[in-house]
Design a protein around this motif. Structure first.
Motif, PDB file in Angstrom:
ATOM      1  N   ASP A 171       0.801  -1.196   0.103  1.00  0.00           N
ATOM      2  CA  ASP A 171      -0.076  -0.075  -0.013  1.00  0.00           C
ATOM      3  C   ASP A 171       0.942   1.081   0.114  1.00  0.00           C
ATOM      4  N   THR A 172       0.878   1.920  -1.103  1.00  0.00           N
ATOM      5  CA  THR A 172       1.839   2.854  -1.245  1.00  0.00           C
ATOM      6  C   THR A 172       1.396   4.246  -0.520  1.00  0.00           C
ATOM      7  N   LYS A 173       0.215   4.366  -0.288  1.00  0.00           N
ATOM      8  CA  LYS A 173      -0.413   5.730   0.387  1.00  0.00           C
ATOM      9  C   LYS A 173       0.002   5.411   1.658  1.00  0.00           C
ATOM     10  N   GLN A 174      -0.225   4.458   2.298  1.00  0.00           N
ATOM     11  CA  GLN A 174       0.207   4.105   3.867  1.00  0.00           C
ATOM     12  C   GLN A 174       1.680   3.890   4.088  1.00  0.00           C
ATOM     13  N   LYS A 175       2.422   3.867   2.786  1.00  0.00           N
ATOM     14  CA  LYS A 175       3.785   3.352   3.017  1.00  0.00           C
ATOM     15  C   LYS A 175       3.908   2.042   3.895  1.00  0.00           C
TER      16      LYS A 175
END
Ligand SMILES: Cc1cc2nc3c(=O)[nH]c(=O)nc-3n(C[C@H](O)[C@H](O)[C@H](O)COP(=O)(O)OP(=O)(O)OC[C@H]3O[C@@H](n4cnc5c(N)ncnc54)[C@H](O)[C@@H]3O)c2cc1C
Length: 442
Positions: free
Chosen positions: A79-83
């Protein structure tokens, strides 16, 4: 926290080079094994030349001493938004920067029986363990797919006196890479190996299984049946990126990157076999699946991660392999089809089992590349010749300096020049080589 997924040569090189330049915490997550091992040495473990432990270049304490954490598990999504990453056990794992170095997986083409017992690729430690387990009492194996890994698997079986049926879809061996003459030369060499039955122009229709779901043979598209008790699938590899499907990281065949290994998402990088250049370097492939390129990529991504901007410049293409005892090296560009603006000179010495295939520009005589079977030619010398625009004449008249064993080479020196002169109706002598070289340098 810098997180690296994949502990192959690319991921490990990145970790080592980041640690040399930064104290930031590093975690490497990998599902195959806790410790890094040399994939290229798997065959030698099977053949009894070394133990598996010997394929691990670093002692376990190396990682602790260098403050690099190792996590032996699978990442199931990113999940790249939440890293954050989701692990196999559903735990979340946070990162500040992420390096994807997840390598390749063996190709499968949906054949009936491809997931049966007694069927395996040759890629991972687990593949080796499976091949080892089924080798017990094995009399006949089939290897499907004519490339370098297929040859390795065939050699492994022959070392234990297991008969091998080698099934190659094409008329010529490894013809996606080798020109026809070179492929024919390799084919002649393979045909001399006792216990190896080659099947060219033959495609697999299905893998036949028994009631225990074990492979018992192959049905070919030509209607033949090949009985065996093990099927090795070596029909190429594909970037191992399925776990990224739900992420917003741009992919094509591989994870799309620029020459700094940045993906479409900030703070996410990709290197090694799983990465695909959006804009490949001229004359090179968009996906490079070799050991040394994985290493270079690891070094460069490390620099970019610690803020020293650097782009990928791997230099002249080279590769090497073995077809049983026949050594192969390639430097520069020798494609399977000669282009109109290029010419070629093929030196063969069947008695000594040597073939040298040179490619050069028709007009300028600029040397483009060489395939070498049966000799040992120095990488450094060819690298320099290719970088300094040498002519074919210069290369041929100075070939001795590229040979590991000049004494051995002196046996062929005149023969090579004579064959060139006969074919091209010229007379290459040192003076002429100097003249061409001067012309091209100006
Ligand atoms: C049998 C064989 C022989 C070879 N011989 C040569 C040779 O002679 N010369 C040469 O140049 N090249 C050779 N190659 C190719 C070379 O080994 C590869 O190019 C190189 O190892 C790729 O390194 P990598 O670090 O990119 O990936 P890999 O070595 O594939 O490492 C990736 C790791 O990531 C792990 N991983 C993947 N997905 C996940 C996930 N979701 N979660 C956690 N972990 C994950 C994998 O399990 C794997 O351990 C050979 C390959 C094979 C299979």
């Amino acid at each position: 926290m810098i997180v690296i997924i994949g502990n192959g040569v690319s991921g490990i090189t990145a970790a080592r080079y980041i640690r040399k330049q930064s104290d930031e915490p590093i975690t490497i997550i990998s599902e195959e094994s806790t410790y890094f091992f040399s994939r290229t040495a798997l065959m030698y473990v099977y053949m009894g030349h070394m133990k598996f432990e010997h394929t691990q270049p670093y002692e376990p304490h190396f990682w602790e001493r260098n403050n690099i954490d190792l996590l032996h598990t699978r990442v199931v999504s990113v999940d790249t938004k939440q890293k954050s990453l989701k692990l196999e056990n559903q735990e979340e794992f946070k990162y500040s920067k992420l390096i994807l170095a997840t390598g390749s997986k063996p190709n499968k083409f949906g054949w009936k029986g491809e997931n049966a017992k007694r069927v395996s690729g040759l890629y991972s430690k687990q593949d080796l363990e499976s091949i080892e387990m089924y080798s017990n009492g094995l009399k006949t194996a089939a290897v499907v797919g004519g490339g370098l890994i297929g040859v390795e698997l065939a050699e492994m079986f022959l070392s234990r006196n297991i008969h091998v049926h080698f099934i190659v879809r094409e008329t010529f061996f490894w013809n996606s890479v080798l020109p026809e003459e070179d492929a024919q030369f390799v084919m002649n060499h393979l045909s001399k190996h006792h216990g190896l039955t080659m099947h060219y122009d033959e495609e697999i229709e299905e893998i036949l299984t028994n009631s225990e779901n074990e492979a018992i043979g192959i049905q070919t598209k030509n209607g033949d049946r090949i009985d065996c008790q093990f099927v090795g699938l070596t029909t190429g590899v594909t970037p191992n990126i399925d776990f990224l499907k739900s992420s917003n990281i741009e992919t094509n065949r591989g994870i799309l990157i620029n020459r700094k290994f940045e993906t479409s998402i900030t703070d996410v990088y990709a290197i090694g076999d799983c990465a695909e250049f959006s804009n490949p370097i001229e004359g090179r492939k968009s996906i490079e699946q070799t050991w040394y390129t994985g290493k270079i990529m690891g070094e460069i991504v490390a620099k970019n991660i610690v803020g020293k901007s650097e782009t990928y410049q791997p230099g002249v293409w080279f590769n090497s392999a073995k077809f049983f005892d026949l050594e192969y090296q390639t430097y520069g560009s020798v494609s399977n089809q000669l282009s109109d603006e290029h010419d070629e000179f093929i030196y063969t010495n069947t008695k000594e089992n040597i073939l040298l295939h040179f490619v050069f520009e028709k007009e300028t005589k600029l040397f483009i590349g060489v395939n070498n079977f049966g000799m040992r030619l120095r990488h450094q010398v060819f690298n320099e010749w290719l970088l300094t625009n040498s002519t074919i004449h210069h290369v041929l008249t100075n070939l001795k300096s590229a040979n590991f064993d000049p004494e051995f080479y002196s046996k062929y020196e005149n023969d090579i020049i004579d064959q060139f002169n006969t074919i091209f109706g010229t007379s290459i002598i040192a003076e002429k080589a100097k003249w061409w070289q001067k012309l091209i340098s100006n």
